[in-house]
Design an enzyme around this catalytic site. Structure first.
Site, mmCIF file in Angstrom:
data_model
loop_
_atom_site.group_PDB
_atom_site.id
_atom_site.type_symbol
_atom_site.label_atom_id
_atom_site.label_comp_id
_atom_site.label_asym_id
_atom_site.label_seq_id
_atom_site.Cartn_x
_atom_site.Cartn_y
_atom_site.Cartn_z
ATOM 1 N N SER A 161 0.848 -1.191 0.000
ATOM 2 C CA SER A 161 0.000 0.000 0.000
ATOM 3 C C SER A 161 0.884 1.242 0.000
ATOM 4 O O SER A 161 1.923 1.269 0.675
ATOM 5 C CB SER A 161 -0.876 0.018 1.250
ATOM 6 O OG SER A 161 -1.505 1.275 1.371
ATOM 7 N N TYR A 177 -0.740 -0.341 10.326
ATOM 8 C CA TYR A 177 -0.871 -0.829 8.939
ATOM 9 C C TYR A 177 0.318 -0.352 8.096
ATOM 10 O O TYR A 177 0.941 -1.140 7.366
ATOM 11 C CB TYR A 177 -2.188 -0.311 8.364
ATOM 12 C CG TYR A 177 -2.474 -0.713 6.935
ATOM 13 C CD1 TYR A 177 -2.872 -2.011 6.627
ATOM 14 C CD2 TYR A 177 -2.378 0.214 5.891
ATOM 15 C CE1 TYR A 177 -3.167 -2.382 5.318
ATOM 16 C CE2 TYR A 177 -2.665 -0.147 4.582
ATOM 17 C CZ TYR A 177 -3.065 -1.441 4.301
ATOM 18 O OH TYR A 177 -3.356 -1.794 3.003
#
Ligand SMILES: NC(=O)c1ccc[n+]([C@@H]2O[C@H](COP(=O)([O-])OP(=O)(O)OC[C@H]3O[C@@H](n4cnc5c(N)ncnc54)[C@H](OP(=O)(O)O)[C@@H]3O)[C@@H](O)[C@H]2O)c1
Length: 253
Positions: A161, A177
């Protein structure tokens, strides 16, 4: 998750291969979201075999519903990326399915994410996110390496990501994350450096409308996934060890 992608022209995935070439794919986290869409789009090509892994095949109704139209090219196996025994078992089962063809494309897709910050994060959540987003892909790549080595394409894709990019600077949010995706990117780099005979990539699929991305995400899941497949099937060995997005652009580390 915040929007991280600009408007993107819709493209349709068209496999970059001659009709005689049949490639095999192994994908984790295929019960829903990006993993399910990858499986769907790949099965549109009659020359693709997909081994789709999920933690609970009996409850993966959307995935199971693809078997009828797949004409024997979809195999569903159980794999929980936080459980090493299920990863070993899935590798053995996959070896029996694909035989000498091996796995051309290993896609480490399964992942979780929560919104937190560095000084407020729950350490158990950080541990679980790291276990799922980094340790799982690291062990899956080890367990499947002999199958990847046998294949023609010898490609490992770690679904990352842009939130894990320090260069793009997304501020304090999504800390655990982001830490796990930055670690996953370093894993990609180390895997590529250790094995120049493989092609290893980190790729951001874009901010997509899935359970994780949310319904207000920038793009439908079909668009990001078509982009990922176009990029991945066009890779050359010189791309190994890099971090790209679904448009094929380099993302800063
Ligand atoms: N959506 C986005 O905007 C976006 C953006 C950038 C990167 N990504 C990355 O893309 C990947 C897929 O995301 P998504 O949007 O499709 O998320 P999602 O809709 O939440 O789906 C996550 C998938 O991962 C599986 N999974 C979670 N934990 C697992 C475990 N321990 N073992 C096996 N499977 C597990 C889930 O299975 P269950 O159904 O069993 O829970 C589900 O199939 C992730 O790595 C994510 O970080 C997504």
């Amino acid at each position: 998750m915040p929007s991280i992608c600009n408007a993107f022209t819709v493209q349709v995935y068209t496999p970059n291969m001659s009709p005689s070439e049949q490639y095999t794919w192994f994908i984790t986290g295929t019960s829903r979201g990006i993993g399910l869409e990858l499986t769907k789009q790949l099965l549109q090509s009659p020359h693709t075999v997909v081994v789709a892994a999920c933690r609970n095949p009996g409850k993966a109704d959307s995935l199971q519903s693809l078997t009828t139209s797949a004409g024997g090219r979809l195999y569903i196996v159980r794999l929980d990326v936080t459980d090493t025994q299920t990863i070993k078992d899935a590798a053995q089962e996959t070896a029996k399915i694909v035989g000498e063809k091996g796995i051309d494309y290993l896609i480490n897709n399964a992942g979780i994410g929560i919104g937190d910050t560095a000084f407020t994060m729950d350490i158990d959540d950080l541990t679980k996110t790291l276990q799922t987003n980094l340790v799982g892909p690291a062990y899956t790549s080890q367990a499947f390496i002999s199958l990847v080595e046998k294949s023609k394409k010898k490609t490992i894709v770690n679904i990352s990501s842009t939130l894990g990019s320090i260069g793009r600077d997304f501020g304090p949010q999504y800390a655990s994350y982001a830490v796990t995706k930055a670690s996953l990117n370093m894993l990609t780099y180390k895997q590529a450096k250790e094995r120049p005979d493989l092609t290893v990539l980190s790729i951001c699929p874009g901010h997509l409308q899935t359970d994780m991305g949310g319904e207000n995400a920038a793009l439908p899941v079909s668009v990001g996934v078509a982009g990922v497949l176009k990029v991945v099937t066009s890779l050359t060995p010189k791309d190994s060890g890099s971090f790209m997005n679904f448009r094929g652009e380099r993302v800063p580390w």
